[in-house]
Design a protein around this motif. Sequence first.
Motif, mmCIF file in Angstrom:
data_model
loop_
_atom_site.group_PDB
_atom_site.id
_atom_site.type_symbol
_atom_site.label_atom_id
_atom_site.label_comp_id
_atom_site.label_asym_id
_atom_site.label_seq_id
_atom_site.Cartn_x
_atom_site.Cartn_y
_atom_site.Cartn_z
ATOM 1 N N HIS A 33 -6.922 -6.199 2.827
ATOM 2 C CA HIS A 33 -5.999 -5.537 4.042
ATOM 3 C C HIS A 33 -4.766 -5.096 3.211
ATOM 4 O O HIS A 33 -4.044 -4.291 3.409
ATOM 5 N N LYS A 34 -4.211 -5.998 2.379
ATOM 6 C CA LYS A 34 -2.717 -5.835 1.355
ATOM 7 C C LYS A 34 -2.931 -4.609 0.758
ATOM 8 O O LYS A 34 -2.268 -3.709 0.752
ATOM 9 N N ALA A 35 -4.173 -4.618 -0.034
ATOM 10 C CA ALA A 35 -4.382 -3.407 -0.953
ATOM 11 C C ALA A 35 -4.509 -1.879 -0.260
ATOM 12 O O ALA A 35 -4.184 -0.927 -0.658
ATOM 13 N N ALA A 36 -5.383 -2.224 0.915
ATOM 14 C CA ALA A 36 -5.698 -0.944 1.751
ATOM 15 C C ALA A 36 -4.248 -0.180 2.400
ATOM 16 O O ALA A 36 -4.226 0.858 2.367
ATOM 17 N N LEU A 37 -3.428 -1.159 2.756
ATOM 18 C CA LEU A 37 -2.110 -0.890 3.541
ATOM 19 C C LEU A 37 -1.082 -0.488 2.559
ATOM 20 O O LEU A 37 -0.019 -0.315 3.058
#
Length: 122
Positions: A33-37
């Motif tokens: 989630h953190k990497a994608a956003l």
Amino acid sequence: MSYGKHTLDDLRGPARELRSRIPEVYAGYSATHKAALAPGELDVATKELIALAIAVSSQCDGCIASHARGAARAGATEQQVAEALGVAILMNGGPSTVYGPRAMEAFLELAGPAQPQEPASS
């Protein structure tokens, strides 16, 4: 029914319970989630708008609430949300005409007071 705060509140306890049973799965999801956003060529607001449109297409109230909140926090405008939801309606048809308004309601609730709109250029 509120599709913003109410939905997030309803999911908080059950999610905490499940996360306590499978913390490695949640840690992996959190990292994704953190990497994608994370900001990159697309800014965070744009990524949240994409996620919100996908949440509408997936008919996921929890996802709608989460990404409506994310879009609001990232500074997306009401018109940007409306246009992203228009794309969801284009791509998913009738079901998005039900979940799209839920997403707009969640965004408006979570964004707080009305946001100033850009003046129309002449």
